[in-house]
Design a protein around this motif. Structure first.
Motif, PDB file in Angstrom:
ATOM      1  N   HIS A 188      11.668  27.155 -30.417  1.00 46.26           N
ATOM      2  CA  HIS A 188      11.438  28.433 -30.331  1.00 46.26           C
ATOM      3  C   HIS A 188      11.976  28.865 -28.909  1.00 46.26           C
ATOM      4  O   HIS A 188      12.163  30.108 -28.605  1.00 46.26           O
ATOM      5  CB  HIS A 188       9.824  28.559 -30.063  1.00 46.26           C
ATOM      6  N   LEU A 189      12.054  27.841 -28.028  1.00 44.37           N
ATOM      7  CA  LEU A 189      12.683  28.299 -26.777  1.00 44.37           C
ATOM      8  C   LEU A 189      14.029  28.648 -26.801  1.00 44.37           C
ATOM      9  O   LEU A 189      14.342  29.517 -26.368  1.00 44.37           O
ATOM     10  CB  LEU A 189      12.653  27.075 -25.730  1.00 44.37           C
ATOM     11  N   ARG A 190      14.818  27.841 -27.734  1.00 43.48           N
ATOM     12  CA  ARG A 190      16.153  28.144 -28.071  1.00 43.48           C
ATOM     13  C   ARG A 190      16.210  29.881 -28.652  1.00 43.48           C
ATOM     14  O   ARG A 190      17.109  30.596 -28.052  1.00 43.48           O
ATOM     15  CB  ARG A 190      16.946  27.390 -29.077  1.00 43.48           C
ATOM     16  N   SER A 191      15.324  30.032 -29.557  1.00 43.17           N
ATOM     17  CA  SER A 191      15.210  31.395 -30.311  1.00 43.17           C
ATOM     18  C   SER A 191      14.752  32.330 -29.135  1.00 43.17           C
ATOM     19  O   SER A 191      15.470  33.371 -28.955  1.00 43.17           O
ATOM     20  CB  SER A 191      14.273  31.451 -31.283  1.00 43.17           C
TER      21      SER A 191
ATOM     22  N   ILE B  11      15.368  47.063 -30.835  1.00 41.86           N
ATOM     23  CA  ILE B  11      13.863  46.670 -30.673  1.00 41.86           C
ATOM     24  C   ILE B  11      13.613  45.157 -30.743  1.00 41.86           C
ATOM     25  O   ILE B  11      14.129  44.724 -31.661  1.00 41.86           O
ATOM     26  CB  ILE B  11      13.227  47.414 -31.995  1.00 41.86           C
ATOM     27  N   GLY B  12      13.392  44.615 -29.791  1.00 42.19           N
ATOM     28  CA  GLY B  12      13.156  43.242 -29.809  1.00 42.19           C
ATOM     29  C   GLY B  12      11.478  42.969 -30.182  1.00 42.19           C
ATOM     30  O   GLY B  12      10.677  43.541 -29.568  1.00 42.19           O
ATOM     31  N   ASP B  13      11.573  42.160 -31.200  1.00 42.69           N
ATOM     32  CA  ASP B  13      10.196  42.172 -31.950  1.00 42.69           C
ATOM     33  C   ASP B  13       9.800  40.574 -31.813  1.00 42.69           C
ATOM     34  O   ASP B  13      10.677  39.647 -32.500  1.00 42.69           O
ATOM     35  CB  ASP B  13      10.159  42.673 -33.296  1.00 42.69           C
ATOM     36  N   ASN B  14       8.641  40.291 -31.222  1.00 45.22           N
ATOM     37  CA  ASN B  14       8.030  38.876 -31.398  1.00 45.22           C
ATOM     38  C   ASN B  14       7.216  38.920 -32.508  1.00 45.22           C
ATOM     39  O   ASN B  14       6.097  39.054 -32.766  1.00 45.22           O
ATOM     40  CB  ASN B  14       7.253  38.485 -30.019  1.00 45.22           C
ATOM     41  N   HIS B  15       7.717  38.322 -33.746  1.00 43.83           N
ATOM     42  CA  HIS B  15       7.267  38.062 -34.941  1.00 43.83           C
ATOM     43  C   HIS B  15       6.494  36.780 -34.977  1.00 43.83           C
ATOM     44  O   HIS B  15       6.575  35.958 -35.825  1.00 43.83           O
ATOM     45  CB  HIS B  15       8.323  38.223 -36.097  1.00 43.83           C
ATOM     46  N   LEU B  16       5.362  36.853 -34.195  1.00 42.17           N
ATOM     47  CA  LEU B  16       4.241  35.611 -34.343  1.00 42.17           C
ATOM     48  C   LEU B  16       3.779  34.895 -35.451  1.00 42.17           C
ATOM     49  O   LEU B  16       3.538  35.863 -36.594  1.00 42.17           O
ATOM     50  CB  LEU B  16       3.079  36.080 -33.362  1.00 42.17           C
ATOM     51  N   GLY B  17       3.742  33.966 -35.800  1.00 44.28           N
ATOM     52  CA  GLY B  17       3.184  33.298 -36.987  1.00 44.28           C
ATOM     53  C   GLY B  17       1.812  33.255 -36.821  1.00 44.28           C
ATOM     54  O   GLY B  17       1.200  32.260 -36.194  1.00 44.28           O
ATOM     55  N   ASP B  18       0.976  34.149 -37.103  1.00 46.36           N
ATOM     56  CA  ASP B  18      -0.448  34.399 -36.767  1.00 46.36           C
ATOM     57  C   ASP B  18      -1.006  34.525 -38.085  1.00 46.36           C
ATOM     58  O   ASP B  18      -2.327  35.296 -37.730  1.00 46.36           O
ATOM     59  CB  ASP B  18      -0.408  35.632 -35.720  1.00 46.36           C
ATOM     60  N   TRP B  19      -0.557  34.251 -38.950  1.00 47.54           N
ATOM     61  CA  TRP B  19      -1.250  34.524 -40.429  1.00 47.54           C
ATOM     62  C   TRP B  19      -0.795  33.495 -41.340  1.00 47.54           C
ATOM     63  O   TRP B  19       0.247  33.215 -41.311  1.00 47.54           O
ATOM     64  CB  TRP B  19      -1.058  36.011 -40.876  1.00 47.54           C
ATOM     65  N   GLY B  20      -1.805  33.082 -42.285  1.00 47.41           N
ATOM     66  CA  GLY B  20      -1.205  31.919 -43.508  1.00 47.41           C
ATOM     67  C   GLY B  20      -2.171  30.663 -43.602  1.00 47.41           C
ATOM     68  O   GLY B  20      -3.130  30.862 -42.819  1.00 47.41           O
ATOM     69  N   THR B  21      -1.663  29.835 -44.196  1.00 50.11           N
ATOM     70  CA  THR B  21      -2.505  28.733 -44.665  1.00 50.11           C
ATOM     71  C   THR B  21      -3.218  28.115 -43.614  1.00 50.11           C
ATOM     72  O   THR B  21      -4.264  27.749 -43.553  1.00 50.11           O
ATOM     73  CB  THR B  21      -1.773  27.928 -45.434  1.00 50.11           C
TER      74      THR B  21
ATOM     75  N   VAL C   2      15.750  43.103 -33.091  1.00 52.61           N
ATOM     76  CA  VAL C   2      15.811  41.608 -33.163  1.00 52.61           C
ATOM     77  C   VAL C   2      14.692  40.908 -33.294  1.00 52.61           C
ATOM     78  O   VAL C   2      13.820  41.138 -32.404  1.00 52.61           O
ATOM     79  CB  VAL C   2      16.687  41.382 -31.776  1.00 52.61           C
ATOM     80  N   ASP C   3      14.453  39.889 -34.199  1.00 54.34           N
ATOM     81  CA  ASP C   3      13.356  39.073 -34.237  1.00 54.34           C
ATOM     82  C   ASP C   3      13.519  37.969 -33.650  1.00 54.34           C
ATOM     83  O   ASP C   3      14.393  36.832 -34.245  1.00 54.34           O
ATOM     84  CB  ASP C   3      13.261  38.986 -35.809  1.00 54.34           C
ATOM     85  N   PHE C   4      12.829  37.741 -32.548  1.00 55.01           N
ATOM     86  CA  PHE C   4      13.275  36.467 -31.773  1.00 55.01           C
ATOM     87  C   PHE C   4      11.857  35.944 -31.223  1.00 55.01           C
ATOM     88  O   PHE C   4      10.975  36.411 -31.174  1.00 55.01           O
ATOM     89  CB  PHE C   4      14.222  36.585 -30.919  1.00 55.01           C
ATOM     90  N   SER C   5      12.247  34.623 -30.838  1.00 54.42           N
ATOM     91  CA  SER C   5      10.983  33.736 -30.380  1.00 54.42           C
ATOM     92  C   SER C   5      10.122  33.366 -31.439  1.00 54.42           C
ATOM     93  O   SER C   5      10.039  32.417 -31.970  1.00 54.42           O
ATOM     94  CB  SER C   5      10.178  34.280 -29.104  1.00 54.42           C
ATOM     95  N   SER C   6       9.068  34.366 -31.835  1.00 52.36           N
ATOM     96  CA  SER C   6       8.294  34.264 -32.743  1.00 52.36           C
ATOM     97  C   SER C   6       7.553  33.035 -33.110  1.00 52.36           C
ATOM     98  O   SER C   6       7.824  32.413 -34.326  1.00 52.36           O
ATOM     99  CB  SER C   6       9.004  34.697 -34.265  1.00 52.36           C
TER     100      SER C   6
END
Ligand code: ARG
Length: 582
Positions: free
Chosen positions: A133-136, A155-165, A118-122
């Motif tokens: 993000h609070l809702r997610s 598996i709860g996964d916090n898929h942070l947006g930590d890479w990109g433009t 489960v990909d959530f928050s992120s």
């Protein structure tokens, strides 16, 4: 015990026996118990199919289902509805079994457990977590807890947006407007400040913008020094995020952000090129859905085939995108976790992204089920709730939680709630945080909802505090009677109508949980809990418990005990705590 599946099966078998066709019973719970507990509505569609009179069909169904031990009576009404009344002895037996099943309160596990990511928050680390993000976070956590409870491996996964433009900007911004040392516990706020300044500057200053692009290219090429700085940024923001998660009582099994996949990104692009799913266009690597539809026909969803905009996998300047890392991520979830399913709890406005990326994963034959669990917008006064107030001041999530707690405290004082002085702060915390969560989870997630403090922090109506209060009332009964609720074993016997109504409601918990699991709709659990609290209230008004005698007293105490457990368990599945006294 899943009554709905059971009755559906009974109805189906009756239809098969009477008319020799396989047809669903079309079972519905009734709104009003006057007409029975459930209704089977198969006669009308069947009549069309078989060219017969629906009332006659209804009569035949009713006669057969009435023979089942669970069913006291089945009567035809209107054009052919079959109104079912459950047998009270049967009902009492099954509720008694649930009372004795302290581990699961009678809720059966799923037949075939899966491994589910489960990909959530992120959230994105260059920006404050916003309300989306609070809702997610809240919905995702409830989904994780519920899936786990029915036996899936989650598996709860916090898929942070930590890479990109945007991170080129952040790197030059750090140099220009801040330092790593200045990052403290509120580093996300600081990072957002730096990011804003840097992006404003880049808009006016081409040299600065070019610098940012160069930084990003170096970072993405794996330059040691940038990576080191990068890691520090991520670590600092993680610390500040963790404080919010801790307050919300939310944990992740993994924190595999976008950056975790950066080494895999070139391979993703190569694979797509090699398979012919993507091609170069003006220097960028893109997927053109129309072209793929010509090649693969029905394998491409209809609405995508019409999609004019390409799905970009790599930009002209060589930068990879959200789409690229999502594909790398799903490959990893399959190969590393052997996931059967990957669930994305993300704002509904991203549905096109998910549609495209799911279609691509399909083409790549990654053998995994993919589901986008979308949700609507939080509104306030008819407009989307902003994480900034009118003066542009950032409303942090932490301050939102603080406000919930202080409002809860004020409401408790007004209600004259019975809490010892030394517990007041803790109860206010549980009530305030619970109110925020419940307000979100009690809505159908697909709809937008209005953020309304008064409705949210209410001891009446469908609100978190009302349910927590209902729980505390059940506990007060045991306290007053000096009874250990865990020693209560039943059996339940049903005499008064309010007892029957409560028993039936208690037995419906399993259906609510399993429906919530099937549809990823936590509000089905919330709806159940609210109905349960009301049924309990009516029961408690009509039926004395401690003053009752003999087996009636034992039975009523068992109903109270199961109500208490179910309220606590159900709220727990929603990530909401309870207190013993309020
Ligand atoms: N970071 C994204 C955002 O804030 C959400 C990521 C959701 N997960 C995913 N695998 N795409 O919009």
């Amino acid at each position: 015990m899943l009554i709905e599946s059971y009755l559906e099966q009974v109805g189906r078998a009756a239809i098969e026996a009477a008319f020799d066709v396989d047809h669903p019973a079309v079972l519905r719970p009734t709104q009003d118990r006057k007409h029975g507990d459930y209704q089977m509505n198969a006669a009308m569609p069947l009549a069309k199919k078989l060219g017969k009179n629906p009332r006659e069909l209804g009569t035949a169904i009713a006669e057969r289902v009435a023979e089942d031990a669970a069913i006291a009576s089945a009567e035809v009404a209107g054009p052919g509805f079959v109104n079912i009344r459950l047998d009270e002895t049967w009902l009492a037996e099954h509720v008694s079994a649930a009372v004795e099943d302290a581990a699961r309160d009678g809720v059966p596990p799923v037949g075939s457990p899966e491994t589910i990511v489960v990909d959530f928050s992120s959230p994105n680390i260059a920006k404050q977590m916003h309300v989306g993000h609070l809702r997610s976070t809240i919905i995702g956590d409830a989904i994780v807890r519920t899936l786990r409870f029915v036996g899936h491996k989650v598996i709860g996964d916090n898929h942070l947006g930590d890479w990109g433009t945007q991170y080129g900007l952040l790197l030059v911004g750090m140099r220009e407007f801040g330092t790593v040392e200045a990052l403290d516990a509120d580093s996300i706020v600081e990072l957002e400040r730096i990011y804003k300044l840097a992006s404003e500057r880049a808009g006016k200053d081409e040299a600065f913008a070019a610098d940012a692009r160069a930084e990003l290219a170096k970072l993405q090429a794996g330059d040691e020094e940038r990576l080191e700085l990068w890691k520090q940024l991520v670590a600092a923001s993680r610390t500040s995020l963790e404080r919010v998660y801790e307050r919300l009582d939310i944990r992740f099994d993994e924190w595999l952000g976008e950056s975790a996949y950066h080494e895999a990104l070139p391979g993703v692009v190569e694979l797509l090129l090699q398979k012919g799913f993507a091609r170069e266009d003006d220097g960028a690597i893109c997927v053109f859905w129309g072209e793929l539809a010509d090649k693969y026909g029905d394998a491409i969803p209809k609405d995508l085939a019409k999609q004019k905009q390409p799905f970009i996998i790599r930009k002209r300047d060589g930068a990879f995108l959200y789409s690229t890392s999502d594909i790398a991520t799903v490959q990893y979830r399959k190969s590393h976790f052997h996931a059967d399913r990957s669930v994305y709890v993300v704002d509904a406005r991203q549905s096109l992204h998910f549609k495209q990326f799911f279609a691509l994963a399909d083409l790549l034959e990654i053998d995994i089920a993919l589901q986008h669990v979308g949700f609507g917008v939080v509104m306030r006064g008819g407009k989307p709730l902003k994480t900034r107030d009118t003066s542009g001041q950032v409303i942090t999530l932490a301050s939102l939680l603080d406000e919930a707690i202080s409002r809860a405290r004020a409401r408790m004082d007004e209600e004259g709630i019975d809490v010892p002085e030394e517990d007041l702060a803790e109860v206010a915390r549980v009530v305030g945080i619970g109110a925020i969560k419940y307000a979100d989870l009690s809505q159908n997630r697909s709809s937008d909802y209005e953020f309304d403090w008064d409705k949210m922090i209410s001891f009446k109506g469908n609100a978190g505090p009302y349910l927590q209060y209902a729980y505390a009332r059940t506990r007060a009964i045991f306290r007053k009677g000096e009874i250990d609720a865990e020693q209560i074993a039943g059996p339940v016997i049903i005499g008064e109508p309010a007892e029957g109504a409560l028993a039936l409601r208690l037995l419906r918990f399993s259906d609510a949980v399993h429906s919530a699991v099937k549809t990823h709709h936590p509000h089905l659990i919330a709806d159940h809990l609210y109905a349960l609290a009301r049924a309990f209230s009516s029961f408690y008004e009509a039926c004395p418990v401690l003053k009752a005698e003999g087996e009636v007293r034992v039975s009523r105490l068992a109903l109270v005990a199961l109500t208490a457990r179910q309220l606590r368990r159900g709220l727990g599945l929603l990530g909401i705590e309870t207190v013993e006294r309020m």
